[in-house]
Scaffold this motif. Structure first.
Motif, short mmCIF file in Angstrom:
data_model
loop_
_atom_site.label_atom_id
_atom_site.label_comp_id
_atom_site.label_asym_id
_atom_site.label_seq_id
_atom_site.Cartn_x
_atom_site.Cartn_y
_atom_site.Cartn_z
N LEU A 245 5.89 4.77 12.62
CA LEU A 245 7.28 5.11 12.18
C LEU A 245 7.34 6.56 11.67
CD1 LEU A 245 8.38 1.85 10.26
CD2 LEU A 245 9.12 2.71 12.53
N PRO A 246 8.38 7.21 11.79
CA PRO A 246 8.47 8.69 11.46
C PRO A 246 8.47 8.97 10.04
CG PRO A 246 10.10 8.21 13.39
CD PRO A 246 9.40 6.88 13.08
N ASP A 247 9.36 7.62 9.31
CA ASP A 247 9.43 7.88 7.83
C ASP A 247 8.47 6.84 7.26
OD1 ASP A 247 10.35 5.30 8.64
OD2 ASP A 247 12.24 5.48 7.55
N CYS A 248 7.25 6.53 7.64
CA CYS A 248 6.17 5.64 7.21
C CYS A 248 5.67 6.36 6.22
CB CYS A 248 5.17 5.12 8.17
SG CYS A 248 4.08 4.28 7.46
N ASP A 249 5.64 5.90 4.71
CA ASP A 249 5.22 6.51 3.56
C ASP A 249 3.80 6.42 3.38
OD1 ASP A 249 5.11 4.18 2.77
OD2 ASP A 249 6.19 4.31 0.86
N ILE A 250 2.96 5.74 4.51
CA ILE A 250 1.60 5.62 4.37
C ILE A 250 0.73 6.60 5.34
CG2 ILE A 250 -0.55 4.23 4.86
CD1 ILE A 250 1.34 3.42 2.43
N CYS A 251 1.44 6.60 6.59
CA CYS A 251 0.47 7.22 7.80
C CYS A 251 1.18 8.75 8.25
CB CYS A 251 0.15 6.45 8.87
SG CYS A 251 1.85 5.87 10.06
N GLN A 252 2.43 8.83 7.64
CA GLN A 252 3.24 10.16 8.13
C GLN A 252 3.05 11.23 7.07
OE1 GLN A 252 4.38 10.61 11.23
NE2 GLN A 252 2.99 8.83 11.16
N PRO A 253 2.96 12.52 7.24
CA PRO A 253 2.81 13.52 6.30
C PRO A 253 4.11 13.28 5.41
CG PRO A 253 2.87 14.48 8.63
CD PRO A 253 2.67 13.07 8.82
N LYS A 254 4.14 13.70 4.28
CA LYS A 254 5.39 13.90 3.37
C LYS A 254 6.31 15.04 3.82
CE LYS A 254 3.71 10.31 0.56
NZ LYS A 254 2.61 9.91 1.40
#
Ligand SMILES: [Zn+2]
Length: 251
Positions: A242-251
Protein backbone atom coordinates in the motif's frame (compact mmCIF):
# COMPACT_ATOMS: atom_id res chain seq x y z
CA UNK A 1 32.22 -20.08 14.78
CA UNK A 2 29.03 -21.81 13.51
CA UNK A 3 28.19 -25.26 14.87
CA UNK A 4 28.69 -28.23 12.56
CA UNK A 5 26.57 -31.40 12.59
CA UNK A 6 27.72 -34.31 14.71
CA UNK A 7 27.82 -37.75 13.10
CA UNK A 8 24.58 -38.68 14.91
CA UNK A 9 22.84 -35.53 13.64
CA UNK A 10 24.07 -36.14 10.08
CA UNK A 11 22.56 -39.64 10.25
CA UNK A 12 19.29 -38.32 11.70
CA UNK A 13 18.86 -35.60 9.06
CA UNK A 14 20.05 -37.79 6.18
CA UNK A 15 16.76 -37.47 4.24
CA UNK A 16 17.10 -33.68 4.27
CA UNK A 17 20.79 -33.81 3.42
CA UNK A 18 20.30 -36.01 0.34
CA UNK A 19 18.05 -33.30 -1.15
CA UNK A 20 20.47 -31.40 -3.43
CA UNK A 21 18.63 -28.10 -2.82
CA UNK A 22 18.99 -28.56 0.94
CA UNK A 23 22.23 -30.46 1.43
CA UNK A 24 24.53 -30.50 4.45
CA UNK A 25 24.83 -26.73 4.16
CA UNK A 26 21.08 -26.24 4.62
CA UNK A 27 21.01 -28.54 7.64
CA UNK A 28 23.90 -26.66 9.24
CA UNK A 29 22.16 -23.34 8.59
CA UNK A 30 19.11 -24.71 10.44
CA UNK A 31 21.31 -25.95 13.28
CA UNK A 32 22.72 -22.44 13.69
CA UNK A 33 19.38 -20.65 13.37
CA UNK A 34 17.42 -18.95 16.12
CA UNK A 35 13.67 -19.21 15.63
CA UNK A 36 11.14 -17.04 17.48
CA UNK A 37 7.65 -18.59 17.69
CA UNK A 38 5.01 -16.21 19.03
CA UNK A 39 1.99 -18.14 20.31
CA UNK A 40 2.10 -21.74 21.59
CA UNK A 41 -1.45 -22.73 20.59
CA UNK A 42 -2.38 -24.97 17.66
CA UNK A 43 -0.19 -23.23 15.07
CA UNK A 44 2.70 -22.79 17.49
CA UNK A 45 2.57 -26.49 18.48
CA UNK A 46 2.85 -27.68 14.88
CA UNK A 47 5.49 -25.10 13.93
CA UNK A 48 7.58 -25.80 17.05
CA UNK A 49 7.44 -29.56 16.55
CA UNK A 50 8.49 -29.39 12.88
CA UNK A 51 11.23 -26.81 13.45
CA UNK A 52 12.59 -28.73 16.43
CA UNK A 53 12.52 -32.21 14.88
CA UNK A 54 13.65 -30.69 11.56
CA UNK A 55 16.89 -29.51 13.13
CA UNK A 56 16.61 -25.85 14.21
CA UNK A 57 19.25 -25.30 16.90
CA UNK A 58 17.49 -22.67 19.01
CA UNK A 59 13.77 -22.06 19.48
CA UNK A 60 12.08 -19.46 21.67
CA UNK A 61 8.39 -19.95 22.43
CA UNK A 62 6.31 -17.05 23.76
CA UNK A 63 2.80 -17.43 25.21
CA UNK A 64 1.12 -16.52 28.50
CA UNK A 65 -1.67 -19.08 28.25
CA UNK A 66 -2.22 -22.41 30.03
CA UNK A 67 -3.29 -25.74 28.54
CA UNK A 68 -7.03 -26.53 28.64
CA UNK A 69 -8.82 -29.75 27.68
CA UNK A 70 -10.49 -28.17 24.63
CA UNK A 71 -7.03 -27.32 23.22
CA UNK A 72 -5.96 -30.96 22.98
CA UNK A 73 -7.48 -31.91 19.58
CA UNK A 74 -5.23 -29.46 17.70
CA UNK A 75 -2.43 -28.59 20.16
CA UNK A 76 -0.60 -31.79 19.42
CA UNK A 77 2.32 -31.43 21.84
CA UNK A 78 0.06 -31.53 24.91
CA UNK A 79 -1.37 -34.46 26.88
CA UNK A 80 -4.33 -34.46 29.30
CA UNK A 81 -1.79 -34.32 32.17
CA UNK A 82 -0.58 -30.94 30.85
CA UNK A 83 -3.94 -29.25 31.55
CA UNK A 84 -3.36 -26.27 33.83
CA UNK A 85 0.36 -26.00 32.95
CA UNK A 86 1.87 -23.09 31.04
CA UNK A 87 1.77 -23.91 27.31
CA UNK A 88 5.38 -22.79 26.88
CA UNK A 89 6.67 -25.11 29.61
CA UNK A 90 4.54 -28.09 28.57
CA UNK A 91 5.66 -27.65 24.95
CA UNK A 92 9.31 -27.35 26.02
CA UNK A 93 9.15 -30.66 27.91
CA UNK A 94 7.69 -32.46 24.92
CA UNK A 95 10.12 -30.88 22.45
CA UNK A 96 13.11 -31.80 24.60
CA UNK A 97 11.87 -35.40 24.68
CA UNK A 98 11.85 -35.31 20.86
CA UNK A 99 15.22 -33.56 20.40
CA UNK A 100 17.20 -33.30 23.65
CA UNK A 101 19.96 -31.09 22.23
CA UNK A 102 17.62 -28.38 20.89
CA UNK A 103 17.95 -25.16 22.93
CA UNK A 104 14.39 -24.21 23.85
CA UNK A 105 13.64 -20.98 25.66
CA UNK A 106 10.27 -19.98 27.12
CA UNK A 107 8.78 -16.52 27.48
CA UNK A 108 5.64 -17.07 29.54
CA UNK A 109 4.13 -13.62 29.18
CA UNK A 110 2.61 -11.54 26.42
CA UNK A 111 5.59 -9.42 25.29
CA UNK A 112 5.24 -5.62 25.36
CA UNK A 113 6.98 -3.60 22.64
CA UNK A 114 10.29 -3.48 24.52
CA UNK A 115 10.48 -7.19 25.23
CA UNK A 116 9.26 -8.09 21.74
CA UNK A 117 11.91 -5.83 20.16
CA UNK A 118 14.64 -7.54 22.18
CA UNK A 119 13.32 -10.99 21.24
CA UNK A 120 12.99 -10.17 17.53
CA UNK A 121 16.46 -8.58 17.47
CA UNK A 122 18.10 -11.71 18.88
CA UNK A 123 16.46 -14.19 16.46
CA UNK A 124 16.83 -14.88 12.72
CA UNK A 125 13.14 -15.32 11.90
CA UNK A 126 9.78 -14.52 13.48
CA UNK A 127 6.86 -16.94 13.15
CA UNK A 128 3.52 -15.41 14.10
CA UNK A 129 1.23 -18.07 15.57
CA UNK A 130 -0.88 -15.67 17.65
CA UNK A 131 -4.67 -15.55 17.50
CA UNK A 132 -5.48 -11.84 17.54
CA UNK A 133 -5.10 -8.83 15.28
CA UNK A 134 -3.47 -6.53 17.86
CA UNK A 135 -0.58 -8.97 18.36
CA UNK A 136 -0.25 -9.51 14.61
CA UNK A 137 0.06 -5.78 13.99
CA UNK A 138 2.59 -5.35 16.82
CA UNK A 139 4.67 -8.28 15.55
CA UNK A 140 4.59 -7.00 11.95
CA UNK A 141 5.63 -3.47 12.92
CA UNK A 142 8.55 -4.60 15.10
CA UNK A 143 9.77 -7.35 12.75
CA UNK A 144 9.71 -4.96 9.80
CA UNK A 145 11.52 -2.21 11.70
CA UNK A 146 14.24 -4.64 12.76
CA UNK A 147 14.54 -6.15 9.27
CA UNK A 148 13.54 -9.70 10.26
CA UNK A 149 11.59 -12.10 8.01
CA UNK A 150 8.08 -12.76 9.31
CA UNK A 151 5.96 -15.83 8.57
CA UNK A 152 2.33 -15.18 9.53
CA UNK A 153 -0.28 -17.89 9.85
CA UNK A 154 -3.91 -17.93 10.94
CA UNK A 155 -6.60 -20.59 11.04
CA UNK A 156 -10.28 -20.39 11.81
CA UNK A 157 -13.30 -22.60 10.98
CA UNK A 158 -12.14 -24.47 7.84
CA UNK A 159 -9.83 -21.66 6.64
CA UNK A 160 -6.08 -21.31 6.76
CA UNK A 161 -4.14 -18.18 5.83
CA UNK A 162 -0.42 -17.67 5.16
CA UNK A 163 1.67 -14.61 4.44
CA UNK A 164 5.41 -14.01 4.43
CA UNK A 165 6.95 -10.58 4.80
CA UNK A 166 10.58 -9.94 3.82
CA UNK A 167 11.72 -6.45 4.84
CA UNK A 168 13.83 -4.77 2.16
CA UNK A 169 12.24 -6.79 -0.66
CA UNK A 170 9.87 -4.00 -1.87
CA UNK A 171 7.02 -6.43 -1.19
CA UNK A 172 3.94 -5.87 0.98
CA UNK A 173 4.07 -6.28 4.76
CA UNK A 174 1.33 -7.87 6.88
CA UNK A 175 -0.34 -4.50 7.51
CA UNK A 176 -0.77 -3.99 3.72
CA UNK A 177 -2.54 -7.36 3.59
CA UNK A 178 -4.64 -6.65 6.64
CA UNK A 179 -5.81 -3.30 5.25
CA UNK A 180 -6.54 -4.61 1.76
CA UNK A 181 -8.42 -7.65 2.95
CA UNK A 182 -9.82 -6.06 6.13
CA UNK A 183 -9.18 -9.13 8.27
CA UNK A 184 -11.93 -9.71 10.77
CA UNK A 185 -11.14 -10.52 14.36
CA UNK A 186 -12.82 -13.78 15.24
CA UNK A 187 -11.72 -16.22 17.87
CA UNK A 188 -11.77 -19.98 17.52
CA UNK A 189 -13.79 -20.06 20.77
CA UNK A 190 -16.72 -18.39 19.02
CA UNK A 191 -16.24 -19.52 15.44
CA UNK A 192 -14.78 -23.01 15.87
CA UNK A 193 -11.81 -24.59 14.10
CA UNK A 194 -11.24 -27.95 12.42
CA UNK A 195 -8.05 -29.39 13.93
CA UNK A 196 -6.29 -30.53 10.71
CA UNK A 197 -6.67 -27.03 9.23
CA UNK A 198 -4.45 -25.76 12.04
CA UNK A 199 -1.79 -28.37 11.39
CA UNK A 200 -1.92 -27.78 7.61
CA UNK A 201 -1.37 -24.05 8.18
CA UNK A 202 1.32 -24.58 10.83
CA UNK A 203 3.16 -27.12 8.64
CA UNK A 204 3.19 -24.54 5.82
CA UNK A 205 4.64 -21.94 8.21
CA UNK A 206 7.42 -24.36 9.18
CA UNK A 207 8.15 -25.09 5.51
CA UNK A 208 8.35 -21.35 4.73
CA UNK A 209 10.57 -20.73 7.75
CA UNK A 210 12.97 -23.49 6.65
CA UNK A 211 12.96 -21.97 3.17
CA UNK A 212 13.90 -18.53 4.53
CA UNK A 213 16.60 -19.95 6.79
CA UNK A 214 18.24 -22.26 4.26
CA UNK A 215 17.44 -20.57 0.93
CA UNK A 216 15.98 -23.41 -1.17
CA UNK A 217 13.40 -22.83 -3.92
CA UNK A 218 11.44 -19.67 -4.65
CA UNK A 219 10.05 -17.85 -1.64
CA UNK A 220 6.42 -16.66 -2.06
CA UNK A 221 7.07 -13.29 -0.37
CA UNK A 222 4.28 -10.72 -0.64
CA UNK A 223 1.67 -13.35 -1.53
CA UNK A 224 -1.40 -14.17 0.52
CA UNK A 225 -2.24 -17.88 0.42
CA UNK A 226 -5.67 -19.04 1.56
CA UNK A 227 -6.71 -22.63 2.19
CA UNK A 228 -10.40 -23.55 2.11
CA UNK A 229 -10.96 -26.86 3.88
CA UNK A 230 -14.57 -27.07 2.67
CA UNK A 231 -13.61 -27.27 -1.02
CA UNK A 232 -9.97 -28.31 -0.50
CA UNK A 233 -8.82 -25.40 -2.64
CA UNK A 234 -5.86 -23.03 -2.28
CA UNK A 235 -6.07 -19.45 -3.52
CA UNK A 236 -3.15 -17.10 -4.07
CA UNK A 237 -3.25 -13.29 -4.14
CA UNK A 238 -0.18 -11.22 -4.98
CA UNK A 239 -0.52 -8.24 -2.65
CA UNK A 240 1.10 -4.98 -3.82
CA UNK A 241 2.43 -2.76 -1.00
CA UNK A 242 0.00 0.00 0.00
CA UNK A 243 1.56 3.35 -1.03
CA UNK A 244 0.59 4.91 2.32
CA UNK A 245 1.56 1.97 4.57
CA UNK A 246 3.30 3.46 7.61
CA UNK A 247 5.24 0.23 8.23
CA UNK A 248 6.81 -0.75 4.91
CA UNK A 249 6.75 2.46 2.83
CA UNK A 250 9.32 5.27 3.13
CA UNK A 251 7.98 8.24 5.13
ZN1 LIG B 1 3.02 -2.47 4.51
Amino acid sequence: MPDTLTHTQAMRYNRHIVLPQFDLEGQEKLLNSKVLILGAGGLGNTVAQLMCTGGAGTITLADDDRVEAHNLPRQILFTPEDCGKLKTEAARQRLLALVPECAIHCVSERPDDNLLSRLVESHDIVIDCTDNLASRKQINAISYRLGKPLVSGAAIRFEGQLFISMPGSNKACYQCVEKRFSMTELSCNEAGILSPVVSITGACQAQLAMQVLTGFGTLPAGELHLFDGLTFQWQKFTVPPLPDCDICQPK
